[in-house]
Design a protein around this motif. Structure first.
Motif, PDB file in Angstrom:
ATOM      1  N   TYR A 192      -6.323   5.443   3.678  1.00  0.00           N
ATOM      2  CA  TYR A 192      -4.984   5.317   3.097  1.00  0.00           C
ATOM      3  C   TYR A 192      -4.406   6.686   2.750  1.00  0.00           C
ATOM      4  O   TYR A 192      -3.258   7.005   3.070  1.00  0.00           O
ATOM      5  CB  TYR A 192      -5.029   4.460   1.828  1.00  0.00           C
ATOM      6  CG  TYR A 192      -5.039   2.977   2.063  1.00  0.00           C
ATOM      7  CD1 TYR A 192      -4.380   2.406   3.146  1.00  0.00           C
ATOM      8  CD2 TYR A 192      -5.704   2.123   1.177  1.00  0.00           C
ATOM      9  CE1 TYR A 192      -4.383   1.042   3.341  1.00  0.00           C
ATOM     10  CE2 TYR A 192      -5.712   0.758   1.373  1.00  0.00           C
ATOM     11  CZ  TYR A 192      -5.053   0.214   2.453  1.00  0.00           C
ATOM     12  OH  TYR A 192      -5.049  -1.135   2.647  1.00  0.00           O
ATOM     13  N   SER A 193      -5.191   7.518   2.072  1.00  0.00           N
ATOM     14  CA  SER A 193      -4.658   8.802   1.611  1.00  0.00           C
ATOM     15  C   SER A 193      -4.404   9.755   2.775  1.00  0.00           C
ATOM     16  O   SER A 193      -3.472  10.559   2.722  1.00  0.00           O
ATOM     17  CB  SER A 193      -5.615   9.438   0.592  1.00  0.00           C
ATOM     18  OG  SER A 193      -6.891   9.659   1.155  1.00  0.00           O
ATOM     19  N   ALA A 251       0.831  -1.203   0.000  1.00  0.00           N
ATOM     20  CA  ALA A 251       0.000   0.000   0.000  1.00  0.00           C
ATOM     21  C   ALA A 251       0.867   1.256   0.000  1.00  0.00           C
ATOM     22  O   ALA A 251       0.514   2.266  -0.629  1.00  0.00           O
ATOM     23  CB  ALA A 251      -0.927  -0.012   1.222  1.00  0.00           C
ATOM     24  N   THR A 252       2.002   1.214   0.695  1.00  0.00           N
ATOM     25  CA  THR A 252       2.895   2.376   0.738  1.00  0.00           C
ATOM     26  C   THR A 252       3.504   2.660  -0.629  1.00  0.00           C
ATOM     27  O   THR A 252       3.703   3.824  -1.009  1.00  0.00           O
ATOM     28  CB  THR A 252       4.010   2.136   1.771  1.00  0.00           C
ATOM     29  OG1 THR A 252       3.426   1.909   3.054  1.00  0.00           O
ATOM     30  CG2 THR A 252       4.941   3.338   1.862  1.00  0.00           C
ATOM     31  N   MET A 293       1.141   3.494   8.444  1.00  0.00           N
ATOM     32  CA  MET A 293       0.339   2.645   7.569  1.00  0.00           C
ATOM     33  C   MET A 293       0.091   1.312   8.272  1.00  0.00           C
ATOM     34  O   MET A 293      -1.010   0.752   8.211  1.00  0.00           O
ATOM     35  CB  MET A 293       1.053   2.422   6.231  1.00  0.00           C
ATOM     36  CG  MET A 293       0.205   1.732   5.182  1.00  0.00           C
ATOM     37  SD  MET A 293      -1.174   2.726   4.577  1.00  0.00           S
ATOM     38  CE  MET A 293      -0.307   3.882   3.496  1.00  0.00           C
ATOM     39  N   THR A 344      -0.874   9.028   4.415  1.00  0.00           N
ATOM     40  CA  THR A 344       0.270   9.585   3.699  1.00  0.00           C
ATOM     41  C   THR A 344       0.267  11.114   3.739  1.00  0.00           C
ATOM     42  O   THR A 344       1.324  11.745   3.607  1.00  0.00           O
ATOM     43  CB  THR A 344       0.284   9.106   2.238  1.00  0.00           C
ATOM     44  OG1 THR A 344      -0.977   9.405   1.624  1.00  0.00           O
ATOM     45  CG2 THR A 344       0.525   7.612   2.166  1.00  0.00           C
ATOM     46  N   SER A 361     -10.340   4.073   1.022  1.00  0.00           N
ATOM     47  CA  SER A 361      -9.603   4.998   0.154  1.00  0.00           C
ATOM     48  C   SER A 361      -9.237   6.267   0.914  1.00  0.00           C
ATOM     49  O   SER A 361      -8.157   6.819   0.756  1.00  0.00           O
ATOM     50  CB  SER A 361     -10.438   5.336  -1.085  1.00  0.00           C
ATOM     51  OG  SER A 361     -11.652   5.952  -0.715  1.00  0.00           O
ATOM     52  N   GLN A 365      -8.000  -0.154  -4.121  1.00  0.00           N
ATOM     53  CA  GLN A 365      -9.029  -0.853  -3.353  1.00  0.00           C
ATOM     54  C   GLN A 365      -9.919  -1.682  -4.267  1.00  0.00           C
ATOM     55  O   GLN A 365     -10.394  -2.764  -3.894  1.00  0.00           O
ATOM     56  CB  GLN A 365      -9.861   0.169  -2.571  1.00  0.00           C
ATOM     57  CG  GLN A 365     -11.036  -0.419  -1.809  1.00  0.00           C
ATOM     58  CD  GLN A 365     -10.607  -1.263  -0.636  1.00  0.00           C
ATOM     59  OE1 GLN A 365      -9.421  -1.436  -0.410  1.00  0.00           O
ATOM     60  NE2 GLN A 365     -11.559  -1.781   0.106  1.00  0.00           N
ATOM     61  N   SER A 374      -2.639   1.532  10.945  1.00  0.00           N
ATOM     62  CA  SER A 374      -4.012   1.369  10.462  1.00  0.00           C
ATOM     63  C   SER A 374      -4.389  -0.106  10.449  1.00  0.00           C
ATOM     64  O   SER A 374      -5.530  -0.475  10.722  1.00  0.00           O
ATOM     65  CB  SER A 374      -4.165   1.973   9.054  1.00  0.00           C
ATOM     66  OG  SER A 374      -3.472   1.202   8.089  1.00  0.00           O
ATOM     67  N   TYR A 390      -5.677   5.232  -4.830  1.00  0.00           N
ATOM     68  CA  TYR A 390      -6.013   4.329  -3.741  1.00  0.00           C
ATOM     69  C   TYR A 390      -7.407   3.732  -3.919  1.00  0.00           C
ATOM     70  O   TYR A 390      -7.671   2.601  -3.516  1.00  0.00           O
ATOM     71  CB  TYR A 390      -5.909   5.044  -2.391  1.00  0.00           C
ATOM     72  CG  TYR A 390      -4.510   5.003  -1.823  1.00  0.00           C
ATOM     73  CD1 TYR A 390      -3.904   3.794  -1.530  1.00  0.00           C
ATOM     74  CD2 TYR A 390      -3.795   6.172  -1.584  1.00  0.00           C
ATOM     75  CE1 TYR A 390      -2.616   3.751  -1.014  1.00  0.00           C
ATOM     76  CE2 TYR A 390      -2.512   6.131  -1.065  1.00  0.00           C
ATOM     77  CZ  TYR A 390      -1.928   4.914  -0.780  1.00  0.00           C
ATOM     78  OH  TYR A 390      -0.659   4.865  -0.272  1.00  0.00           O
TER      79      TYR A 390
END
Length: 536
Positions: free
Chosen positions: A445-446, A165-166, A461, A449, A442, A187, A464, A183
């Motif tokens: 995740y955003s 994911a990173t 990350m 970052t 979504s 997903q 989470s 993202y």
């Protein structure tokens, strides 16, 4: 005009390895080709994970003849540990391995674990002693292989899940508005794999034998590993070990850093082999580990950040708490909702009967169908300054969760027929859950970052995943409170009307909790938005 010192410090939040301008990469449909490599890798990894998850509770209750309470405890412990280990996996990638090596190592461990699950051994059976006591006889060798396979999967997920994911964010320049859209598409890949796996692995496992379902999940993970290895050139080196890492440096006699990490990973497999057999220990470990991680984040926020960075980190912690609450509700799907579908849902359709595990594909299928809409929606709303604040998106997520469980609670009380409800009510609830998941994942995740400090973005990350880990354990505990008190396979002794009442009570409580959380999030949205200082 030159920026002030505070403004300069605030800009550092965007200068993590995941946000620096990456090397130019070939584009396809508006995104780097590397995104699609990650899309396919994660799709097959989730195919393996969700394929196994769709069968796990049924495997425990029908093959090994565990009670609901024991089966849900094992299920919750496995999934919880699988989401906790990414915190360590993210830290190791940040400091030593880089994301590429972490993903490869994790995928190899997961392949071994999935194929180990295909060894089912002899089915358990009950015996009655001369004094009338019923006991269950299980294949202990097969059971130990099962526990070891779970341990391999837990450690493998820890290395793979946070780091792939990173890499997604590392493919884009700083402040690129396509990241949130990326993202969402990522997903979509996750849920496409989940939708395929529940239908394929669930059908094969329940129809032809558990080994076929679990073995197919292993094949999916192997395909994902091969896709990732074959697509390395499209990642353009953004997932390599950090410059200061010297993996060949000797640290313990002839052992270098890479050797030590590998040995520790194998030791962790042995440790989790024991832990999955002691579900209460898992709860204490998760609680203690979560406390340590939260304390560390608070110390960093208050002693090593400026005001803007501190506010953003605290908001991020609040979002992680909301994610925990969401996942506690959402993860009923693999446990109580799966058993509910098997026992109290009329699954006859067009002259045939759908397997309960196959219904797990409805949520991911919903996400696959709606992901393009949401990928378009957020940038479109941003262009006209109508994009809802991030906190309110978390609130809307809980609205959909409340609606889904509300539908089930209503149906169990008003539309039951001899202890069963029509399958359409479960389908409607799963669609609501799919929309909720599409929104929150979504966004979560955003925001990680965007809000996290650069030097700990990988760990955040992973945090989470820790939030989801605790939620999975809590989800299993909530479901076990309503667990049906059968012994071995003696479920038939419980009237189906009683099982419907038990599940109806659970769904009512969950719907109420989701509605209260949604109201609270709407109320605190202005305060949280201010403390994000413009980050979205």
């Amino acid at each position: 005009m030159n920026p002030t010192n505070v403004e300069k410090e605030a800009l550092l939040i965007h200068e993590s390895p995941g946000n620096l301008d990456p090397p130019q990469s070939p584009q396809l449909w508006g995104h780097p080709i590397g995104l699609y490599v990650l899309f396919l890798t994660e799709m097959w990894e989730r195919f393996s994970f969700y394929g196994m998850r769709a069968l796990l509770v049924f495997y425990l209750t029908k093959h090994f003849l565990f009670s609901d309470e024991v089966a849900l405890g094992l299920y919750g412990s496995y999934v919880a540990l699988g989401y906790a280990t990414p915190v360590i996996g993210g830290m190791l990638a940040d400091r030593y391995l880089g994301q590429r090596l972490s993903v490869i190592f994790g995928a190899i461990l997961m392949c071994i674990g999935h194929f180990g699950m295909a060894f089912e051994g002899a089915a358990a059976h009950t015996i009655v002693s001369p004094d009338g006591v019923t006991s269950v006889v299980r294949d202990e060798a097969a059971l130990q292989v099962f526990y070891l396979s779970l341990a391999l999967l837990i450690v493998g997920i820890g290395f793979l899940k946070p780091n792939i994911a990173t890499i997604v964010s590392q493919l884009y320049p700083a402040d690129d508005p396509r990241r949130s859209s990326a993202y969402t598409l990522f997903q979509m890949g996750i849920m496409l794999g989940a939708a395929l796996s529940a239908g394929v692995c669930g059908y094969l496992g329940e129809t032809f034998g558990w080994a076929y379902g679990f073995g197919t999940a292993g094949v999916g993970m192997l395909v994902g590993l091969l896709v990732f290895l074959g697509g390395q050139r499209f990642l353009r080196g953004v997932a390599e070990p950090p410059p200061h890492a010297n993996l060949k440096k000797r640290v313990l006699g002839p052992l270098n850093t890479l050797h030590v990490i590998g040995i520790c990973a194998l030791a962790a497999v042995g440790m989790f082999w024991l832990f999955v057999q002691k579900t209460m220990i898992v709860g204490y470990l998760l609680g203690g580990f979560s406390l340590i991680v939260v304390t560390y984040v608070l110390v960093v926020s208050f002693f090593y950040c400026n005001r803007i960075e501190r506010d953003r980190m605290l908001v991020l912690l609040a979002f992680q708490l909301a994610l925990t609450f969401f996942a506690t509700l959402f993860e009923q799907a693999g446990g109580s909702l799966n058993l509910f579908a098997d026992r109290n849902v009329d699954r006859h359709f067009w002259g045939g009967e759908i397997q309960a595990s196959q219904l797990q594909s409805i949520v991911p299928a919903t996400i696959v169908l709606l992901a393009p809409l949401f990928a378009w929606l957020w940038p479109a709303l941003s262009r006209i300054n109508r994009n809802p604040p991030t906190p309110s998106k978390y609130a809307f997520t809980m609205v959909f969760m409340a609606a889904g469980f509300g539908v089930l609670a209503w149906a169990t009380g008003a539309f039951s027929d001899h202890g069963s409800i029509n399958m359409i009510w479960l389908v409607v609830a799963y669609i609501c859950f799919g929309v909720a998941d599409l929104i929150i994942v979504s966004v979560s995740y955003s925001t990680i970052t965007s809000l996290s400090l650069p030097k700990i973005v990988g760990m955040m990350m992973g945090t989470s995943m820790l939030a989801i880990s605790g939620a999975n354990y809590l989800a299993a505990m909530f479901a076990s409170w309503m667990a049906l008190p059968q012994k071995g396979s003696n479920l038939a002794a419980i009237p189906i009307e009683e099982t419907l009442v038990a599940y109806g009570t659970l769904f009512t409580w969950l719907a109420s909790a989701a509605a209260i959380c949604a109201i609270f999030l709407f109320l605190v949205t202005p305060a949280l938005t201010r403390r994000m200082h413009g980050a979205q």
